[in-house]
Design an enzyme around this catalytic site. Structure first.
Site, PDB file in Angstrom:
ATOM      1  CE  LYS A  32      10.485  67.965 -17.059  1.00  0.00           C
ATOM      2  NZ  LYS A  32      10.826  68.004 -18.487  1.00  0.00           N
ATOM      3  CB  THR A  33       7.857  72.063 -19.796  1.00  0.00           C
ATOM      4  OG1 THR A  33       7.885  70.644 -19.647  1.00  0.00           O
ATOM      5  CG2 THR A  33       7.959  72.408 -21.269  1.00  0.00           C
ATOM      6  CG  ASP A 224      13.600  68.122 -20.546  1.00  0.00           C
ATOM      7  OD1 ASP A 224      13.533  68.203 -19.303  1.00  0.00           O
ATOM      8  OD2 ASP A 224      12.595  68.012 -21.274  1.00  0.00           O
ATOM      9  CD  GLU A 225      12.003  64.273 -18.341  1.00  0.00           C
ATOM     10  OE1 GLU A 225      12.425  63.874 -17.237  1.00  0.00           O
ATOM     11  OE2 GLU A 225      10.816  64.563 -18.539  1.00  0.00           O
ATOM     12  CD  GLN A 258       9.047  62.694 -12.202  1.00  0.00           C
ATOM     13  OE1 GLN A 258       8.301  62.416 -13.129  1.00  0.00           O
ATOM     14  NE2 GLN A 258       9.213  63.946 -11.776  1.00  0.00           N
ATOM     15  NE  ARG A 615       3.316  60.909 -13.759  1.00  0.00           N
ATOM     16  CZ  ARG A 615       4.092  61.971 -13.858  1.00  0.00           C
ATOM     17  NH1 ARG A 615       4.030  62.750 -14.924  1.00  0.00           N
ATOM     18  NH2 ARG A 615       4.950  62.292 -12.898  1.00  0.00           N
TER      19      ARG A 615
END
Length: 758
Positions: A32-33, A224-225, A258, A615
Site C-alpha cells: 500500500k505505502t 491514506d488509511e 482493517q 501482522r
C-alpha cells in the site's frame, strides 16, 4: 530509477491512473505505502507541481516515510508535497486563515489534559457535581458531537441528544458544551477535535475565497488509511474536491477489513459507500500479500468472510505454505505466559530470530503484566507500548506551558499551570479567584493578572510573574525557538528548581527536560522547507504547533532490539517475523462489551483479530487459558474465542488439546452460550503404549493438606511429586510430575489427590 518496474500489474494501474476519483483497496502486506508514494512520484514526473499535491495520513511517522520514499524517486521535489496528518495540515491552514473565524493566528493547541482541566473548571463554576459530570464523559460527549458536525446550538435543538443526557442524569451537558467552546475561543485555543471542526467551519463559512483558494491550490488529493476516517474528515475532503461540479482528482487508499477505530469515531461506511458517492470511480484491489506465508494469509481470509458488510477480495501469497498456525490452550494465564516465553526462547535458538522480530499482542493493555514477568525471568529485553508519552511527563509539560503562555497570552490553561510553579506564594484560592473574575467579566485570565489587586504579598508575586512573561514576549520575533526556550527555562527558575532534586528520579526529570531542549535545537537546525512558498520558520510559535501534534508513534526507534508488547489496536501497520496473539477467549477477544452490543460490534472485533493475524510474517501462535484472574478472583468459566473456530483446520496445529469437533454455539444477542461438551477442547489422552499405571488404593485428602515436595497419587495419572503450588487459598494450582504422563498442572480443589509421603 524505473519505479514502475517494481510494481505488479494492478499496482501499476493504481499508480498511473491519475485522473478522476480512484479507490485502492489494499489488503495487508500488499504494498500500500509503495503504491501511494509511487503514485505521488508519478504525478510529479508527469508534470504536476508537487505543491499542488495534498496527501493526508493518520501519523506523522507515515507522512515522513512517504516523503522520504517520494524523494528517492524524484529528488528534493518530494519535500515540496503537502504531506502530513489531517491535524497537522489543517493546523497549518488555520494558522493562515484563523482570523476569518475569529481566532488569532498564534492560537494554542490544547492537548487532552488541557481540555479536561478546562471542563473540570467549568463544572465547578456552574456549581455542578463533578461526580455527576465526570470529565472523561464530558470530553468524550463533546468530541463525538464535533466529529458529527453538531454545533453547540444544534446540540441544544437536538431532542434525542438532550433526552439521552436527561436519562443519564446529566441534563446540563449542552450548557457545558456551549461554555467550553466559548472559553476556548476566548483563550485563543483549539483542541485536537477543533483542528477538524474549525477547518470545516472555515471552508463552510467562506465558500468563495477560502474554499476556492485551496481547491485551486490542491489539484490532487490523496487520503491514506481511508477506512479510519470519521464523518467530519470525509466532509472536509468533499469540500476540498468540489465533486461533482469540477474535475475530481481524489485517490483514497485503505482496507475495509482493517477498520478498527469505531471507538474514536471512525466509520467504515465512508469506504463501503465511496463507490456510491463517486459514480465514475475506478477501483483497484491489491490482493497479493508480500508479507506472510500461505497458511497465515488463508487463515485471515477464513476469518474475515464471517463479516457481513465488506468489499469482496481474496488475499493470496506466493511465499510458500510456511509453518501452520499454532493454537495453544493452557490451564492458567500464568502457564500461558510461561509457554509463550518458552516458545520465544525456542524460536530464538532454533530460527535465529532477534528480540525485535517478536510481538506479543493482546486485546487490553492490562494483559501485559504477566508476560512482562515471564520475559524478565528469562532476562529477555522488551518494550511495552501504550505507556506515558514523553510529552505527557510533568516536567516536560511544565516547560511547554511556559512556552505556550509566552506565545499566547490568552492561554488560560498554560497560565494556570505555571502561575505558582515554581512556587511564588500564589495560593490555589487566589488562582481560583482569578479564574472566577475572568469568567464573570468575560475577559481573559491574563487581563485579570495584569490588573490584579489583592494582598500585598500575592499582588507582588503576580506582578513579578506578569513582568517575566512580558520580558519573554519581547524576544519572540527576534529569537529562535531554542535560544528563547533556554532563556525561559533559566529565567523562570524551572532549571534551578529541577537541579535541587538530586535523587535518581530528580536527575531523570532533568534529563527529560534536556531532551526536550535538544529536540527544539534539532527543530531550529533542520533546514527542510515546508512547501514552495514557505521559508522555514524557526520561531517558537511554529515549534509549539509541531510539538502539539506529536504522537507516541513518532517515538519509535528502529534499532531497539526488544520484544514488543502492545495492544492489537497499536499494532496496526506493523509486521513481525513471529507473533503471539494471547488471551483468545470469549468476553476478552471479542470483548464483553462487543458481545453485548451486537453483530456490528462483533464484526469490528473480528476485523481487529484479522489485523492481529496479518501482522505475522512466518510464525503465528494463538493462545487462550482455561482460567484467568479477573478483578482479583480466579475465573474458571472461560470459553475459547469464537474466532478460533473460524479458521480452517488445514492451517492449524493444535498444541496439547483435541481440536473442537463442531462449531461453537452462540446466543442470538451476541453473547456466548455454553459450549457443547463434545466440542469443548480437551487435553489429549495419555499415551501409555505398553505401560500400565499402578494406582494403589488411597483416600483423597483436602486441598489444603497438599504441600510442595510431597509424593501423591491420582486416580488417572498414578504416582507423582508436587513440584510447585501457586494461587489464592481456594484456587490453588499444583504442578505435579507424574511417573508416566509427565508434568501436569491441576487445580487442587478438584484434583482428588492422595498423599503417599507426608
Amino acid at each position: 530509477m524505473n519505479y514502475l518496474e517494481e510494481l505488479n500489474e494492478i499496482q501499476q494501474k493504481a499508480v498511473t491512473t491519475t485522473k478522476g476519483p480512484v479507490m485502492v483497496i489494499a489488503g495487508p502486506g500488499s504494498g500500500k505505502t509503495r503504491v501511494l508514494t509511487y503514485r505521488i512520484a508519478h504525478l510529479i514526473n508527469t508534470g504536476v507541481p508537487p505543491w499542488e499535491i495534498l496527501a493526508l495520513t493518520f501519523t506523522n511517522k507515515a507522512a515522513k516515510e512517504m516523503k522520504e520514499r517520494i524523494s528517492k524517486v524524484v529528488g528534493d521535489r518530494g519535500n515540496r508535497v503537502w504531506a502530513g496528518t489531517f491535524h497537522s495540515i489543517f493546523a497549518r491552514i488555520l494558522r493562515v486563515e484563523a482570523d476569518k473565524i475569529g481566532f488569532p493566528n498564534s492560537f494554542t493547541i490544547y492537548d487532552t489534559d488541557d481540555s479536561k482541566s478546562l471542563l473540570k473548571n467549568i463544572v465547578k463554576e456552574k456549581n455542578l457535581d463533578i461526580k455527576q459530570y465526570p470529565t472523561n464523559v464530558l470530553y468524550s460527549r463533546i468530541s463525538s458531537a464535533k466529529s458529527n458536525l453538531i454545533t453547540p446550538k444544534a446540540y441544544v435543538a437536538n431532542q434525542e441528544l438532550r433526552n439521552q443526557d436527561r436519562m443519564a442524569k446529566r441534563p446540563h451537558i449542552h450548557d457545558i458544551y456551549t461554555t467550553y467552546m466559548a472559553r476556548c475561543k476566548k483563550a485563543g485555543a483549539m483542541d485536537f477535535d477543533d483542528l477538524l471542526y474549525q477547518m470545516f467551519y472555515l471552508l463552510h463559512s467562506n465558500p468563495d475565497n477560502v474554499v476556492e483558494k485551496y481547491r485551486e491550490k490542491f489539484k490532487y488529493l490523496l487520503v491514506d488509511e481511508f477506512q479510519d476516517t470519521n464523518h467530519l474528515q470525509y466532509a472536509i475532503v468533499r469540500k476540498l474536491v468540489n465533486y461533482p461540479k469540477s474535475e475530481c482528482n481524489l485517490c483514497v487508499v485503505g482496507d475495509d477489513a482493517q477498520s478498527i477505530y469505531a471507538f474514536r469515531g471512525a466509520t467504515i461506511q465512508n469506504i463501503l459507500d465511496f463507490e456510491k458517492d463517486y459514480k465514475n470511480l475506478q477501483v483497484f484491489k491489491l490482493e497479493q500479500n508480500y508479507r506472510s506465508t500461505e497458511h497465515i494469509v488463508q487463515a485471515a481470509n477464513d476469518i474475515i468472510t464471517h463479516n457481513r458488510k465488506q468489499i469482496q477480495k481474496k488475499i493470496w501469497s506466493d511465499k510458500g505454505e510456511g509453518d501452520k498456525i499454532k493454537i495453544l490452550k493452557t490451564v492458567t494465564d500464568k502457564e500461558e505466559a510461561k509457554k509463550v516465553v518458552d516458545t520465544i526462547m525456542e524460536q530464538k535458538m532454533r530460527n535465529h530470530l532477534q528480540n525485535k522480530e517478536f510481538a506479543i499482542l493482546y486485546r487490553t493493555n492490562a494483559q501485559s503484566r504477566i508476560f512482562e514477568e515471564g520475559l524478565r525471568r528469562h532476562n529477555i529485553r522488551y518494550k511495552v507500548y501504550g505507556g506515558l508519552s514523553f510529552y505527557q511527563r510533568k516536567e516536560v509539560k511544565d516547560l511547554i506551558a511556559y512556552l505556550r503562555a509566552t506565545v499566547n497570552l490568552k492561554d488560560e490553561e498554560a497560565m494556570r499551570r505555571i502561575l505558582n510553579y515554581p512556587v511564588r506564594g500564589i495560593g490555589k484560592t487566589s488562582i481560583e479567584k482569578i479564574g472566577q473574575m475572568a469568567a464573570a467579566n468575560d475577559i481573559t485570565f491574563w487581563e485579570v493578572l495584569k490588573n490584579y489587586q489583592g494582598t500585598t504579598r500575592t499582588t507582588k508575586a503576580i506582578r513579578g510573574f506578569v513582568f517575566m512573561i512580558e520580558s519573554f514576549r519581547k524576544r519572540l520575533e527576534t529569537t529562535d525557538a531554542y535560544t528563547l526556550a533556554v532563556h525561559i527555562f533559566n529565567k523562570s527558575t524551572l532549571e534551578a528548581s529541577l537541579k535541587k532534586d538530586t535523587t535518581i528520579q530528580g536527575i531523570g526529570r532533568m534529563e527529560n527536560v534536556t531532551n526536550l531542549l535538544d529536540g527544539i535545537k534539532d527543530f531550529v537546525e533542520d533546514d527542510e522547507a515546508l512547501d514552495d512558498a514557505t521559508i522555514p520558520d524557526k520561531k517558537l510559535t511554529t515549534y509549539l504547533q509541531t510539538i502539539a501534534l506529536h504522537t507516541s508513534a513518532d517515538d519509535d526507534k528502529d534499532d531497539n532490539n526488544k520484544v514488543t508488547l502492545m495492544s492489537v489496536h497499536s499494532a496496526k501497520g506493523l509486521e513481525f517475523k513471529s507473533v503471539f496473539v494471547v488471551g483468545m477467549e470469549e468476553n476478552l477477544f471479542p470483548s464483553f462489551m462487543a458481545t453485548k452490543e451486537g453483530p456490528e460490534a462483533v464484526d469490528e472485533e473480528r476485523r481487529l483479530f484479522y489485523v492481529a493475524v496479518t501482522r505475522a510474517e512466518r510464525y503465528l501462535m494463538l493462545s487462550y487459558s482455561g482460567s484467568r484472574y479477573r478483578f482479583g478472583k480466579l475465573d474458571n468459566s472461560i470459553s475459547p474465542s469464537r474466532f478460533l473456530t473460524e479458521i480452517n483446520d488445514r492451517h492449524i496445529d493444535y498444541l496439547g488439546i483435541f481440536k473442537p469437533k463442531s462449531g461453537f454455539s452462540y446466543s442470538s444477542d451476541g453473547g456466548s452460550s455454553a459450549i457443547a461438551e463434545s466440542s469443548r477442547p480437551r487435553y489429549a489422552p495419555i499415551k501409555r503404549r505398553g505401560q500400565k499405571i499402578e494406582v494403589p488404593e488411597f483416600t483423597p485428602v483436602a486441598a489444603n493438606m497438599i504441600r510442595e515436595g510431597q509424593k501423591v497419587v491420582h486416580a488417572r495419572f498414578g504416582k507423582g511429586k508436587v513440584e510447585e503450588i501457586s494461587g489464592a487459598a481456594n484456587n490453588k494450582i499444583a504442578v505435579i510430575h507424574f511417573d508416566v504422563p509427565g508434568e501436569k498442572r491441576i487445580m487442587l480443589k478438584y484434583a482428588k489427590l492422595g498423599i503417599l509421603d507426608r
